[in-house]
Design a protein around this motif. Structure first.
Motif, mmCIF file in Angstrom:
data_model
loop_
_atom_site.group_PDB
_atom_site.id
_atom_site.type_symbol
_atom_site.label_atom_id
_atom_site.label_comp_id
_atom_site.label_asym_id
_atom_site.label_seq_id
_atom_site.Cartn_x
_atom_site.Cartn_y
_atom_site.Cartn_z
ATOM 1 N N ALA A 82 -47.003 34.340 -77.047
ATOM 2 C CA ALA A 82 -47.535 35.614 -77.518
ATOM 3 C C ALA A 82 -48.610 35.415 -78.580
ATOM 4 N N ILE A 83 -49.531 36.374 -78.614
ATOM 5 C CA ILE A 83 -50.564 36.452 -79.638
ATOM 6 C C ILE A 83 -50.324 37.738 -80.412
ATOM 7 N N TYR A 84 -50.254 37.631 -81.720
ATOM 8 C CA TYR A 84 -50.022 38.779 -82.594
ATOM 9 C C TYR A 84 -51.299 39.106 -83.343
ATOM 10 N N ILE A 85 -51.691 40.375 -83.324
ATOM 11 C CA ILE A 85 -52.814 40.877 -84.114
ATOM 12 C C ILE A 85 -52.210 41.885 -85.082
ATOM 13 N N LEU A 92 -51.451 50.490 -86.339
ATOM 14 C CA LEU A 92 -50.610 49.628 -85.509
ATOM 15 C C LEU A 92 -51.161 48.217 -85.520
ATOM 16 N N GLY A 93 -50.308 47.286 -85.162
ATOM 17 C CA GLY A 93 -50.719 45.957 -84.760
ATOM 18 C C GLY A 93 -50.438 45.859 -83.266
ATOM 19 N N PHE A 94 -50.708 44.688 -82.686
ATOM 20 C CA PHE A 94 -50.462 44.509 -81.255
ATOM 21 C C PHE A 94 -50.005 43.092 -80.970
ATOM 22 N N VAL A 95 -49.169 42.961 -79.954
ATOM 23 C CA VAL A 95 -48.805 41.655 -79.408
ATOM 24 C C VAL A 95 -49.309 41.625 -77.976
ATOM 25 N N LEU A 116 -49.324 44.509 -73.356
ATOM 26 C CA LEU A 116 -49.766 44.886 -74.693
ATOM 27 C C LEU A 116 -48.646 45.695 -75.336
ATOM 28 N N THR A 117 -48.162 45.236 -76.479
ATOM 29 C CA THR A 117 -47.090 45.938 -77.183
ATOM 30 C C THR A 117 -47.597 46.361 -78.558
ATOM 31 N N ALA A 118 -47.458 47.644 -78.869
ATOM 32 C CA ALA A 118 -47.822 48.146 -80.190
ATOM 33 C C ALA A 118 -46.748 47.726 -81.186
ATOM 34 N N THR A 119 -47.171 47.223 -82.328
ATOM 35 C CA THR A 119 -46.229 46.745 -83.333
ATOM 36 C C THR A 119 -46.390 47.544 -84.629
ATOM 37 N N PRO A 120 -45.346 47.583 -85.441
ATOM 38 C CA PRO A 120 -45.428 48.348 -86.677
ATOM 39 C C PRO A 120 -46.428 47.743 -87.659
ATOM 40 N N ALA A 121 -47.029 48.618 -88.424
ATOM 41 C CA ALA A 121 -47.945 48.222 -89.489
ATOM 42 C C ALA A 121 -47.852 49.274 -90.584
ATOM 43 N N ARG A 122 -48.137 48.871 -91.794
ATOM 44 C CA ARG A 122 -48.126 49.809 -92.926
ATOM 45 C C ARG A 122 -49.374 49.563 -93.757
ATOM 46 N N ALA A 144 -42.263 38.909 -85.815
ATOM 47 C CA ALA A 144 -42.029 37.462 -85.701
ATOM 48 C C ALA A 144 -40.715 37.176 -84.986
ATOM 49 N N ARG A 145 -39.662 37.905 -85.340
ATOM 50 C CA ARG A 145 -38.352 37.663 -84.730
ATOM 51 C C ARG A 145 -38.312 38.057 -83.255
ATOM 52 N N ARG A 146 -38.983 39.126 -82.894
ATOM 53 C CA ARG A 146 -38.943 39.592 -81.501
ATOM 54 C C ARG A 146 -39.809 38.762 -80.560
ATOM 55 N N PHE A 147 -40.957 38.283 -81.038
ATOM 56 C CA PHE A 147 -41.935 37.690 -80.126
ATOM 57 C C PHE A 147 -42.221 36.214 -80.351
ATOM 58 N N HIS A 148 -41.932 35.665 -81.523
ATOM 59 C CA HIS A 148 -42.223 34.259 -81.836
ATOM 60 C C HIS A 148 -43.659 33.895 -81.441
ATOM 61 N N PRO A 149 -44.655 34.601 -81.988
ATOM 62 C CA PRO A 149 -46.051 34.364 -81.580
ATOM 63 C C PRO A 149 -46.506 32.924 -81.825
ATOM 64 N N LYS A 150 -47.398 32.476 -80.962
ATOM 65 C CA LYS A 150 -48.013 31.154 -81.117
ATOM 66 C C LYS A 150 -49.321 31.247 -81.895
ATOM 67 N N ILE A 151 -49.938 32.427 -81.866
ATOM 68 C CA ILE A 151 -51.149 32.692 -82.640
ATOM 69 C C ILE A 151 -50.940 34.012 -83.365
ATOM 70 N N ALA A 152 -51.270 34.044 -84.665
ATOM 71 C CA ALA A 152 -51.184 35.275 -85.449
ATOM 72 C C ALA A 152 -52.545 35.529 -86.080
ATOM 73 N N ILE A 153 -53.181 36.596 -85.649
ATOM 74 C CA ILE A 153 -54.480 37.000 -86.186
ATOM 75 C C ILE A 153 -54.182 38.038 -87.261
ATOM 76 N N LEU A 154 -54.355 37.631 -88.528
ATOM 77 C CA LEU A 154 -53.928 38.466 -89.648
ATOM 78 C C LEU A 154 -55.111 39.105 -90.361
ATOM 79 N N HIS A 155 -55.021 40.417 -90.578
ATOM 80 C CA HIS A 155 -56.009 41.158 -91.361
ATOM 81 C C HIS A 155 -55.669 40.946 -92.833
ATOM 82 N N LEU A 156 -56.538 40.262 -93.535
ATOM 83 C CA LEU A 156 -56.272 39.900 -94.925
ATOM 84 C C LEU A 156 -57.260 40.613 -95.851
#
Length: 192
Positions: A87-90, A74-77, A56-62, A104-116
């Motif tokens: 990878a799965i990105y939330i 935070l987001g998570f991979v 589980l990797t914490a990712t930046p979010a704003r 996107a550049r670091r992990f190249h996720p196959k699934i991206a769960i986006l909060h819209l």
């Protein structure tokens, strides 16, 4: 993040004591206490599973425009040791900004769960706190290998865009086929 009820509501709070660990921001872990584990951007933890290891990797979010903080988020991979490179990105509650592109550049996720939903509250005026449909299209451009799973765009009054807005933006961009719509209250299974 724990400080907004559209992310951690009363039912969610009742479940927290049953979890071994609750991963959140460092500020959130201080507020939650007990089993709260605070992570900083890009910090990873490895969790043993019955079949291997989950990283589980914490990712930046704003959470809104630059300089108008609504609290740490935070987001998570998620990466399964048995499926390297899948990878799965939330995204967590974030607007589109360079931090999402870096994920996107670091992990190249196959699934991206986006909060819209382009969440808007009076305290920040005209600004939105989560991605708009158009920002989700930009994110999808960076997350070029990912199936896009839209979430967090319905059920609360502060969302200013819904499913129709998201579908239309992806249709206009010619990438509607990359959307995977979850069904409320049903388990989600997306093929990698």
């Amino acid at each position: 993040h724990d400080h907004h009820f559209d992310n951690l509501d009363r039912s969610g709070r009742e479940l927290l004591p049953k979890a071994k660990k609750v991963f959140t921001t460092t500020e959130g872990a201080q507020r939650l206490g007990g089993n709260g584990v605070g992570l900083k951007e890009w910090q990873s933890v490895e969790l043993a599973t019955s079949t291997g290891t989950l990283r589980l990797t914490a990712t930046p979010a704003r959470h809104g425009p630059q300089g108008l903080s609504r609290g740490a988020v935070l987001g998570f991979v998620l990466q399964d040791s048995n499926r390297p490179g899948e990878a799965i990105y939330i995204s967590g509650d974030t607007v589109w900004y360079e931090g999402v592109g870096e994920v996107a550049r670091r992990f190249h996720p196959k699934i991206a769960i986006l909060h819209l939903g382009a969440a808007r509250v009076p305290e920040v005026g005209r600004f939105h706190l989560t991605m708009t449909a158009e920002e989700a299209v930009l994110a999808a451009g960076e997350l070029a290998e990912a199936t896009i799973v839209p979430i967090h765009f319905e059920g609360w009054a502060h969302f200013s865009e819904g499913r129709a807005d998201i579908a239309m933006a992806f249709e206009r961009a010619g990438i509607a086929g990359r959307l995977f719509w979850p069904k409320l209250g049903e388990p989600l299974q997306v093929e990698l």
